[in-house]
Every structure is written in structure tokens, then in C-alpha cells.
Design a protein around this motif. Structure first.
Motif, PDB file in Angstrom:
ATOM      1  N   GLU A 124      71.466 -28.516 -34.992  1.00  9.87           N
ATOM      2  CA  GLU A 124      71.786 -27.169 -34.511  1.00  9.87           C
ATOM      3  C   GLU A 124      72.330 -26.243 -35.590  1.00  9.87           C
ATOM      4  O   GLU A 124      72.266 -25.020 -35.424  1.00  9.87           O
ATOM      5  N   SER A 125      72.852 -26.805 -36.659  1.00 12.95           N
ATOM      6  CA  SER A 125      73.506 -25.956 -37.666  1.00 12.95           C
ATOM      7  C   SER A 125      73.210 -26.481 -39.068  1.00 12.95           C
ATOM      8  O   SER A 125      72.802 -27.633 -39.243  1.00 12.95           O
ATOM      9  N   ARG A 159      75.269 -29.484 -39.727  1.00 16.27           N
ATOM     10  CA  ARG A 159      74.762 -30.732 -39.146  1.00 16.27           C
ATOM     11  C   ARG A 159      73.668 -31.327 -40.044  1.00 16.27           C
ATOM     12  O   ARG A 159      73.610 -32.532 -40.260  1.00 16.27           O
ATOM     13  N   ASP A 170      82.575 -37.610 -36.670  1.00 18.22           N
ATOM     14  CA  ASP A 170      82.600 -36.179 -36.397  1.00 18.22           C
ATOM     15  C   ASP A 170      83.322 -35.877 -35.084  1.00 18.22           C
ATOM     16  O   ASP A 170      84.533 -35.793 -35.060  1.00 18.22           O
ATOM     17  N   ARG A 171      82.623 -35.710 -33.984  1.00 19.44           N
ATOM     18  CA  ARG A 171      83.277 -35.338 -32.725  1.00 19.44           C
ATOM     19  C   ARG A 171      83.915 -36.551 -32.051  1.00 19.44           C
ATOM     20  O   ARG A 171      83.615 -37.684 -32.411  1.00 19.44           O
ATOM     21  N   ALA A 215      84.577 -30.584 -30.990  1.00 20.49           N
ATOM     22  CA  ALA A 215      84.670 -29.563 -32.042  1.00 20.49           C
ATOM     23  C   ALA A 215      84.999 -28.190 -31.445  1.00 20.49           C
ATOM     24  O   ALA A 215      85.832 -27.447 -31.986  1.00 20.49           O
ATOM     25  N   ARG A 232      89.021 -26.814 -31.387  1.00 23.09           N
ATOM     26  CA  ARG A 232      89.203 -25.605 -32.213  1.00 23.09           C
ATOM     27  C   ARG A 232      89.754 -24.474 -31.347  1.00 23.09           C
ATOM     28  O   ARG A 232      90.632 -23.719 -31.774  1.00 23.09           O
ATOM     29  N   PHE A 246      76.904 -23.313 -31.279  1.00 24.12           N
ATOM     30  CA  PHE A 246      76.894 -23.640 -32.714  1.00 24.12           C
ATOM     31  C   PHE A 246      75.580 -23.225 -33.394  1.00 24.12           C
ATOM     32  O   PHE A 246      75.296 -23.681 -34.506  1.00 24.12           O
ATOM     33  N   ASN A 270      81.733 -21.919 -35.654  1.00 28.86           N
ATOM     34  CA  ASN A 270      81.093 -22.436 -36.868  1.00 28.86           C
ATOM     35  C   ASN A 270      80.474 -21.298 -37.681  1.00 28.86           C
ATOM     36  O   ASN A 270      80.345 -20.153 -37.205  1.00 28.86           O
ATOM     37  N   ASP A 287      83.280 -24.530 -41.333  1.00 31.96           N
ATOM     38  CA  ASP A 287      82.240 -25.400 -41.899  1.00 31.96           C
ATOM     39  C   ASP A 287      82.169 -25.346 -43.429  1.00 31.96           C
ATOM     40  O   ASP A 287      81.958 -26.352 -44.050  1.00 31.96           O
TER      41      ASP A 287
END
Ligand code: AHR
Length: 315
Positions: A40-41, A44, A118-119, A168, A172, A196, A224, A252
Motif C-alpha cells: 500500500e505504501s 511497505r 511491524d504492527r 499503526a 499513532r 495509508f 504516513n 515513515d
């Protein structure tokens, strides 16, 4: 011959006191399943690339599964690895926090250790080895603290939320709110998910700019960098100057955000390291060798307002 029984006794004692080494130090020869959220990003993608490069450098056979943002795809991949019995361990980057107990229990029953990266998950910690990740609450606090000082505690904020239900995004959001709650002049006037994703961040920002008088928006808090970059495009298309008319802070530290910082079109980013593969593989090796690990192995990150500061930290 008369010493034989003593030699045998010493060998037995040594075998009891020294853990049997089941995995090489770096994990060479292991087969590890890696269930990744998707792509998605830019962060990632960098994370995927870093994990794959680390596995190759260590001689680990990495079975990669891209879940395309669907928890059910992650559960199916893990179940397949369990059924085939072809992995020594599993690394899971979970898309959302809830709903993991059953599959983690199945992995545990099959004797396959799982490392979370990560998450976070809200499953019983006994069901996984450890979690390698940053402190998302802290990231939100850092972003808010920067915005408070940049605006002297007076700011109407629009929030580009990450994936709802993901650690995440939720953490946040929590950290950011904790800090702005201390300043009566700071408030979130609009909040919506952009998942994201850059294009979704842009669309949501466009809707914020139509729903609000743009002069009433002091800052964007994006969960992000990709959504922040989408917001920059939307702000420019609305005839405003991102980073000046509307401040932007995100998370990020991807390469594109430093280009935006260079151009003065954004203001700050909190670093999230994509290099979690190394500690995750180390955790796999350690657990296969019988070592106990803490339930959280934190990966740190700082807030940056310039490329120069980021690069100085890497010298
Ligand atoms: O879980 C980490 C977040 O997921 C990153 O901040 C974001 O870019 C990614 O999609």
C-alpha cells in the motif's frame, strides 16, 4: 577403559547444560514463511525489499506471501504453511490487531514459532515468540509535539488516518491525541481514513478542502508519508502552498518525503525503519535454539525536518 564412564558422565552433563544448536547464527538453511500485508505504501515496499535482501544475505529460504490488505489471505497463507509442514518459522506483519488467536494457536500446536513484525496483535503473548516493531504511540506523540511547537499550540488539524483497526493507525492516533489534549488551542477538526495509500490521501484531502474553508486548516497530520504526499498534491491543486499555508507532519521517512522537505512542501516526518528483517530473523534463530526472548523488541525512530539532519544521523 577405566576412564570411559567418567568421559560418558561428562558428556551427559555437557549435553544437559549446553542448549542443542538447531539453527545457524544467521539462520542459514532455514525456511521461513513471511506473511506481508501488501504494497500500500512506499514504506511497505521498502520493508518487503529489506526483508527479502536480508533473507538472501543469510541464506534463508523465504516463502513470501502478499495478503493484498486482507486478513483472511494472511490466515490462509499461515494455514497452508502449517498444513504443508514446510516452514521452520513464520514471520507475520498483521494488517489489523484483532482476530489472530485461532491461527496463532494452530501454529503453536504445530510447533511452528511465529514472530510478529511491524504492527501489533492483541492475541495472548504466549501464542507468539516476540514482536519486532516501533512504538507507534511514541510516533504520534513526536508528530504532535513538533506541531505544538511549530504553531505555538494554536492549530486546527485535519487528520489522514491509516487503516482502521491497524496498530499503526490506532496507536499513532492515540499518541497524537494524548499530546494535543494538553493544549486547548489544538484540535482535530476533521479525520478520515486514507488507508495509508497516496491516492486515497489525496482524495480525502480534496474532500477536507471542499468541506472546510481552507484558511481554517492550519495543518495536516498524516499517519504516513504517502498520504502526506497525496495531500501535498491536493493542496497545490487548490492553489495553496503546502508546507506554508498548511503545515504537514507525517510518518515513515521515505525518499519522496525528503524531496518534499527539500522543496519546502512538507515540514516533518517521523522515521519508521524498514530494517526489521534482521532482528526478526535473529529472533527466529534464538527461539529455535531454545532462548527466551522479551515479548517486544523495539525499533527506534526520530522526527526529522530536513534531509541534512536525517543524513547526518546516518554518518
Ligand atoms: O505499519 C506501518 C505502516 O504501514 C506505515 O507507516 C505505512 O506506510 C504502512 O502502510
Amino acid at each position: 577403559m577405566r576412564y570411559t564412564k567418567y568421559v560418558v558422565l561428562v558428556l551427559v552433563i555437557l549435553s544437559l547444560s549446553v542448549p542443542v544448536v538447531l539453527a545457524q547464527d544467521g539462520g542459514e538453511g532455514l525456511t521461513i514463511g513471511f506473511s506481508q500485508i501488501g504494497s500500500e505504501s512506499a514504506w511497505r515496499t521498502a520493508f518487503t525489499n529489506a526483508v527479502q535482501a536480508e533473507a538472501a544475505a543469510r541464506g534463508i529460504n523465504l516463502l513470501f506471501s502478499d495478503a493484498q490488505q486482507e486478513q483472511e489471505n494472511q490466515i490462509a497463507a499461515i494455514n497452508a504453511w502449517i498444513a504443508q509442514g514446510d516452514v521452520d518459522a513464520i514471520i507475520l506483519a498483521p494488517v489489523v490487531t484483532t482476530g489472530w488467536d485461532e491461527v496463532l494457536m494452530e501454529a503453536k500446536d504445530a510447533g511452528i514459532p511465529v514472530v510478529i513484525v511491524d504492527r501489533n496483535v492483541d492475541a495472548d503473548p504466549s501464542l507468539y515468540v516476540t514482536r519486532v516493531s516501533s512504538d507507534f504511540v511514541h510516533e504520534g506523540r513526536l508528530a504532535a509535539a513538533w506541531l505544538v511547537q511549530a504553531t505555538s499550540g494554536q492549530c486546527n488539524i485535519v487528520e489522514l488516518y491509516g487503516t482502521v483497526g491497524s496498530a499503526a493507525a490506532e496507536d499513532r492516533a492515540t499518541g497524537f491525541r494524548e499530546v494535543i489534549a494538553l493544549f486547548p488551542g489544538m484540535q482535530i477538526i476533521r479525520s478520515q481514513t486514507g488507508n495509508f495509500v497516496r491516492t486515497e490521501g489525496k482524495q480525502v484531502m480534496q474532500s477536507f478542502l471542499s468541506a472546510e474553508d481552507p484558511a481554517n486548516i492550519c495543518a495536516v497530520w498524516a499517519h504516513n508519508d504517502d498520504m502526506a504526499i497525496g495531500a501535498i498534491e491536493a493542496i497545490k491543486e487548490a492553489g495553496l502552498a503546502p508546507g506554508k499555508d498548511i503545515l504537514i507532519v507525517s510518518v515513515d521517512a521515505i525518499p519522496d518525503i525528503f524531496d518534499a522537505l527539500d522543496a519546502g512542501e512538507t515540514n516533518a516526518t517521523v522515521e519508521l525503519s524498514p530494517y526489521m528483517g534482521g532482528p526478526a530473523f535473529d529472533a527466529v534463530v534464538a527461539t529455535l535454539n531454545g532462548e527466551e526472548l522479551p515479548k517486544w523488541i523495539p525499533v527506534g525512530g526520530k522526527l526529522y525536518t530536513s534531509r541534512a539532519a536525517y543524513e547526518a544521523d546516518r554518518k
